[in-house]
Design an enzyme around this catalytic site. Sequence first.
Site, PDB file in Angstrom:
ATOM      1  CD  GLU A   1      -4.470  44.641   0.177  1.00 13.23           C
ATOM      2  OE1 GLU A   1      -5.411  45.806  -0.030  1.00 13.23           O
ATOM      3  OE2 GLU A   1      -4.849  43.771  -0.914  1.00 13.23           O
TER       4      GLU A   1
ATOM      5  CE  LYS B   1     -10.516  39.715   6.483  1.00 17.53           C
ATOM      6  NZ  LYS B   1     -11.888  40.024   6.793  1.00 17.53           N
TER       7      LYS B   1
ATOM      8  CG  ASP C   1     -12.087  43.904  12.419  1.00 16.75           C
ATOM      9  OD1 ASP C   1     -13.377  43.598  11.856  1.00 16.75           O
ATOM     10  OD2 ASP C   1     -11.956  43.766  14.046  1.00 16.75           O
TER      11      ASP C   1
ATOM     12  CE1 TYR D   1     -12.170  45.494   0.168  1.00 24.42           C
ATOM     13  CE2 TYR D   1     -10.898  46.731   2.060  1.00 24.42           C
ATOM     14  CZ  TYR D   1     -12.182  46.276   1.371  1.00 24.42           C
ATOM     15  OH  TYR D   1     -12.889  45.789   2.380  1.00 24.42           O
TER      16      TYR D   1
ATOM     17  CE  LYS E   1      -9.586  36.715  10.486  1.00 23.68           C
ATOM     18  NZ  LYS E   1     -10.885  36.148  10.226  1.00 23.68           N
TER      19      LYS E   1
ATOM     20  CB  CYS F   1     -27.078  37.970  47.522  1.00 16.64           C
ATOM     21  SG  CYS F   1     -27.006  39.527  46.487  1.00 16.64           S
TER      22      CYS F   1
ATOM     23  CB  CYS G   1     -29.651  41.490  49.032  1.00 21.72           C
ATOM     24  SG  CYS G   1     -30.011  39.922  48.209  1.00 21.72           S
TER      25      CYS G   1
ATOM     26  CB  CYS H   1     -28.786  37.063  45.053  1.00 22.66           C
ATOM     27  SG  CYS H   1     -30.165  37.438  46.351  1.00 22.66           S
TER      28      CYS H   1
ATOM     29  CB  CYS I   1     -31.290  40.974  45.528  1.00 21.15           C
ATOM     30  SG  CYS I   1     -30.355  41.812  45.463  1.00 21.15           S
TER      31      CYS I   1
HETATM   32  S1  IVH Z   1     -10.351  41.731  -0.358  1.00 19.82           S
HETATM   33  C1  IVH Z   1     -13.469  38.948  -2.771  1.00 19.82           C
HETATM   34  N1  IVH Z   1      -8.730  43.408   1.095  1.00 19.82           N
HETATM   35  O1  IVH Z   1     -13.360  41.441   4.441  1.00 19.82           O
HETATM   36  C2  IVH Z   1     -12.712  39.583  -2.589  1.00 19.82           C
HETATM   37  N2  IVH Z   1     -10.795  42.581   1.451  1.00 19.82           N
HETATM   38  O2  IVH Z   1     -13.113  38.221   4.988  1.00 19.82           O
HETATM   39  C3  IVH Z   1     -12.472  40.691  -2.052  1.00 19.82           C
HETATM   40  N3  IVH Z   1     -11.659  43.277   4.189  1.00 19.82           N
HETATM   41  O3  IVH Z   1     -16.011  41.101   2.323  1.00 19.82           O
HETATM   42  C4  IVH Z   1     -11.845  41.563  -0.831  1.00 19.82           C
HETATM   43  N4  IVH Z   1      -9.643  44.473   4.600  1.00 19.82           N
HETATM   44  O4  IVH Z   1     -15.213  43.622   3.429  1.00 19.82           O
HETATM   45  C5  IVH Z   1      -9.859  42.664   1.115  1.00 19.82           C
HETATM   46  N5  IVH Z   1      -7.609  44.254   2.585  1.00 19.82           N
HETATM   47  C6  IVH Z   1      -8.431  43.956   2.239  1.00 19.82           C
HETATM   48  C7  IVH Z   1      -9.639  43.635   3.159  1.00 19.82           C
HETATM   49  C8  IVH Z   1     -10.602  43.241   2.817  1.00 19.82           C
HETATM   50  C9  IVH Z   1     -10.822  44.530   4.871  1.00 19.82           C
HETATM   51  C10 IVH Z   1     -13.107  42.297   4.006  1.00 19.82           C
HETATM   52  C11 IVH Z   1     -14.193  42.567   3.020  1.00 19.82           C
HETATM   53  C12 IVH Z   1     -14.380  41.062   2.759  1.00 19.82           C
HETATM   54  C13 IVH Z   1     -13.960  40.255   3.885  1.00 19.82           C
HETATM   55  C14 IVH Z   1     -13.641  39.156   3.525  1.00 19.82           C
END
Ligand code: IVH
Length: 712
Positions: A127, A129, A131, A238, A326, A431, A434, A455, A461
């Site tokens: 799934e 991740k 941000d 999640y 990542k 600069c 000035c 400068c 300035c």
């Molecule tokens: S599972 C035991 N699923 O990533 C770990 N984390 O780097 C449970 N995060 O602190 C986390 N999307 O804030 C999980 N689909 C996802 C996520 C996710 C973002 C974040 C979460 C966590 C951090 C870890």
Amino acid sequence: MSDETTAVEELSSAQAERELARLAMEISGHDQRYHTEDAPVISDAEYDALKRRNLAIEARFPDLKRADSPSDRVGGGVLEKFEKVTHKVAMLSLDNAFSEEDVRDFVERVRRFLKLDTKAPLAFTAEPKIDGLSLALRYEEGRLVTAATRGDGTVGENVTANARTIGDIPHTLKGSVPDVIEVRGEVYMTKSDFAELNRRQEAEGKQTYVNPRNTAAGSLRQLDTAITASRPLKFFAYAWGDTSGLPADTQLGVVECFAEWGLVVNPLMKRFDTVEGLIEHYRLIESERAELAYDIDGVVYKVDDLSLQQRLGFVSRSPRWAIAHKFPAEKATTVLKDIEIQVGRTGALSPVARLEPVTVGGVVVSNATLHNEDYIAGIGSDGQPIREGRDLRIGDTVTIYRAGDVIPKVMDVDLSRRPKDSMPYVFPETCPVCGSPATREVNEKTGRMDSVRRCTGSLICPAQAVEKLKHFVSRNAFDIDGFGAKQAEAFYLADLVKNPAEIFTLEARDAASMTKLKNRDGWGEQSAANLFAAIEARREIDLHRFIYALGIRHVGEGNAKILARVYHSARGFVDAMEAAVDHDSEAWNDLVNIDGIGPIVAQALVEFFAEQHNAAIVERLLGEVRPRDAEQVATDTAFSGKTIVFTGSLERMSRDEAKAMAERLGAKTAGSVSKKTDLVVAGPGAGSKLKKASELGIEVIDEDEWFTRIGE
Ligand code: IVH
């Protein structure tokens, strides 16, 4: 007919004013009941009708819009400070994988741990991740009772009132739900909502935000629930923490139940039986990344079978059963159209690349930093060639990259596409604002020429003056509401505010002048009054903010705090800096001996105050503002002057609290262990820092011993 029932079109101005006052009160009452007390007395539709009526009246009578207009404020009460919540089940982080090989290793590790041979079935979910920032929602008998941030993983902050304002977070769950279930997930802001919010901030002359994640975090951690409510936050569920019983025995199964209960789950979550499946899904998500409404920074894989998760357990702070794959930093190719030189607060000439606009990870980039003169020429800060010595020229085709929230950078150049007539870039030696000579100093530490050209016209300035003003009002300095970078520049150009002291005489001068601020472009009666009130509110200010605001070279927030703690009062600080000009004086000796303040910072401080003009402005400023005395540092404790490193997880205090405690006792805290470290306080899971400490023979104690030593 009463005001309340009169159509907006037929309201007289006096009626409109009364109606706006009534609506402001009524709506804020409903906000309070809805957001803070969770006990609304009218339906959403009725509430919306009140808001619409308020907006319509404001549109017809813009001058009557109230300072406390409900169109600007949504939500309930203001809290004093967040309560702490101890997580029943710690909120952990994820280990990272940066390549397909890392992912294969992860799957292998899982198999080995479980003693499963390569043929045995083993399913994983994959799934995005998200941000954002993680949030734990505790539901008891289906009702939301607490929402807590991650904090340090063990103790978070109680943000329940704020979480209740997020549309994706149900106040009650539907269907058959366990008695207790703590749903965990990510709070985030969509890319378009973020862009819209920044447009609004800019239009109102307020600070803009860096990225959706920081904005989401800042919006959730607001003591004023109304602010959170006005921000378009969202939530994906999640994971889970404490529970009286799970509704399924697989990761996917539980998440599907979340959806049935009315929570929002990510539609891109899928289950796979092979590593190839996971990687294919990763590539698919990566290819859709730019089009997704929200920022993601990778793909999370989790062992699907919960009994296997249980057996796998955790290593230090991350589960063995999950990993975050990542995305690499994002890159794009575009044309370097021009190089512009910006002059900063301390006179540094910073080259900025003007680029043919290009999309990098869903964000259109048209500027990037070029760092300095040497960087353009292909020389690194250590004097060694970078890009194998290739220089950058206007007209070049360049690769740029953007990783996380960092400013885009120009990474490399494609020489095969360099225009035939291109010429090396000639960095200006004067600069551009000035005209004063711009010079490169010799760096005392390295003996090499500094890579930054500056400068030399500091006092004459205008660019430096404007940048100093901007810095003075910036978020960590005076942070004057409604007086941002844009206003600083406009006021400077209009000759209204030429230096920080003049900010505080603006209102008095305005009162005495014929051309009033309220009659200027972009200003009105109310906004001018608001600005003056915001300025008034900042006459009292923490000493470290005052010191930081002066914009002295090398004096960032950290040094400003040290100086505030040591010198205690503004007067004490200024007098000491002026006395320290004499290098034989006690004042100079004291200054260079402060832990964390080396000779370079000390010299910058002394030079700043030796400049008559600066000293005069500081005196004028002290006639206008009253910096609050800083807490005095204890100089007679066992810890004064010591450097302490906290590492591993702390159970009895948060990391920030630990640092604050140490600093109150006169100690300095550091993030890494070195020869200068005097003491390491290590909790469970401490790793490389602990190892380094034992190699260097530095004393290591645990958290309990720490409390014993400080006498608590
Ligand atoms: S599972 C035991 N699923 O990533 C770990 N984390 O780097 C449970 N995060 O602190 C986390 N999307 O804030 C999980 N689909 C996802 C996520 C996710 C973002 C974040 C979460 C966590 C951090 C870890």
